[in-house]
Enzyme design. Structure first.
Site, PDB file in Angstrom:
ATOM      1  N   GLU A 100       2.787  -8.319  -1.774  1.00  0.00           N
ATOM      2  CA  GLU A 100       1.563  -8.950  -1.255  1.00  0.00           C
ATOM      3  C   GLU A 100       1.507 -10.450  -1.462  1.00  0.00           C
ATOM      4  O   GLU A 100       0.941 -11.168  -0.625  1.00  0.00           O
ATOM      5  CB  GLU A 100       0.310  -8.299  -1.887  1.00  0.00           C
ATOM      6  CG  GLU A 100       0.014  -6.895  -1.401  1.00  0.00           C
ATOM      7  CD  GLU A 100       0.728  -5.791  -2.175  1.00  0.00           C
ATOM      8  OE1 GLU A 100       1.652  -6.115  -2.965  1.00  0.00           O
ATOM      9  OE2 GLU A 100       0.378  -4.625  -2.008  1.00  0.00           O
TER      10      GLU A 100
ATOM     11  N   GLY B 237       0.816  -1.218   0.000  1.00  0.00           N
ATOM     12  CA  GLY B 237       0.000   0.000   0.000  1.00  0.00           C
ATOM     13  C   GLY B 237       0.850   1.269   0.000  1.00  0.00           C
ATOM     14  O   GLY B 237       0.406   2.318  -0.485  1.00  0.00           O
TER      15      GLY B 237
ATOM     16  N   GLU C  64       1.671   1.772  -3.499  1.00  0.00           N
ATOM     17  CA  GLU C  64       0.438   2.191  -4.187  1.00  0.00           C
ATOM     18  C   GLU C  64       0.106   3.654  -3.879  1.00  0.00           C
ATOM     19  O   GLU C  64      -0.326   4.401  -4.761  1.00  0.00           O
ATOM     20  CB  GLU C  64      -0.714   1.260  -3.777  1.00  0.00           C
ATOM     21  CG  GLU C  64      -0.538  -0.134  -4.388  1.00  0.00           C
ATOM     22  CD  GLU C  64      -1.460  -1.172  -3.778  1.00  0.00           C
ATOM     23  OE1 GLU C  64      -1.418  -1.349  -2.535  1.00  0.00           O
ATOM     24  OE2 GLU C  64      -2.227  -1.804  -4.523  1.00  0.00           O
TER      25      GLU C  64
END
Ligand code: COA
Length: 260
Positions: free
Chosen positions: A134, A111, A114
């Site tokens: 992930e 994240g 991201e």
């Protein structure tokens, strides 16, 4: 809203947000997403906020991903909601019509990577490490990583990074288009602020229109994109700033833009 997981600093002309859970490498939990969402709304409403910088508190991380402890409680249905919530917050940040710049001061994983990819421009510390690990946890990126990394770095590179979970260093990030530039770890924030201040001298309405047009390129067909750009160009030609900018050029002086 009071913030406990981010630091929101209003500076002259721009906002600096520090993700602030340094003992957890700034892992993104629900509270942090809620605070980022609130901060993005606040920036949208603040006409004097003309750029946003996002960085991580502490010396090690921008953000080491979604909070794995919180994530561990997810099941199929709640996992979907978890992903949708984070995705919406990231899209809100990405869709701000002011420049959003990430100062990647260490790990930007999952994240965190991201969130960096939502930013319009990314500057990396020489110590930055980026990746989408992930699959190591038995999940996939859930905040747009499969989409934005593919657009930024191309399908093969996105496949390589997301399927392997490998971390890349700042040099590799720059080579594949994930980082615009690399600065020394110590200078990263100052250099990022210096860059943002450069933009603050430009016509603010033109800067926003350019951001909107560039973002629209992801959504529109080429013909629609060109039509959108022409409309925005026309709008900027109708501003006082345009008259001032062109007159200043002709009079050989600096323009004094008023965002009108
Ligand atoms: N979620 C929750 N906590 C996290 C975290 C995350 N994504 N990443 C790091 N932390 C916590 C660690 O649990 C540790 O907490 P503790 O001191 O209470 O045990 C603290 O942050 C420091 O991390 P640590 O692993 O000890 O640092 P390190 O320098 O040895 O390793 C990383 C750094 C980034 C390689 C390692 O923390 C890591 O792999 N993190 C997870 C990355 C990830 O998979 N992200 C995707 C999540 S979807």
């Amino acid at each position: 809203m009071d913030y406990s997981t981010i630091i929101y600093e209003k500076r002259e002309g721009f906002v600096l947000i520090k993700l602030n859970r340094p003992d957890k490498l700034n892992a993104l939990n629900t509270q942090m997403f809620n605070e980022l969402d609130d901060a993005a709304r606040r920036i949208e409403l603040d006409e004097s906020a003309r750029a946003l910088i996002i960085t991580g508190a502490g010396d090690k991380a921008f953000a080491a991903g979604a909070d794995i402890r919180e994530l561990h409680e997810s099941h199929a249905r709640s996992g979907k909601l978890f992903s949708e919530h984070g995705s919406k917050v990231m899209a809100r940040i990405e869709q701000l019509s002011i420049p959003v710049v990430a100062a990647i001061n260490g790990f930007a994983l999952g994240g965190g990577c991201e969130l960096a990819m939502c930013c319009h421009i990314r500057f990396a510390s020489a110590k930055a490490k980026m990746g989408q690990p992930e699959v190591n946890l038995g999940i996939i990126p859930g905040y747009g990583g499969t989409q934005r990394l593919t657009r930024l770095a191309g399908r093969a590179k996105a496949m390589e990074l997301i399927l392997s979970g490998n971390m890349i260093d700042a040099e590799e990030a720059k080579r594949i288009g994930l980082a615009n530039a690399i600065f020394s770890h110590e200078e990263l924030l100052d250099k990022t602020i210096e860059f943002v201040k450069l933009i603050l001298f430009k016509g603010p309405l033109a800067v926003s229109a350019a951001v909107e047009c560039i973002l629209a390129a992801d959504e529109l067909s080429p013909a629609e994109g060109l039509a959108f750009e022409s409309r925005k160009f026309g709008q900027t030609c109708g501003t006082e700033d345009f008259k001032e900018g062109t007159l200043a050029f002709l009079e050989k002086r600096k323009a004094d833009f008023k965002a009108k």
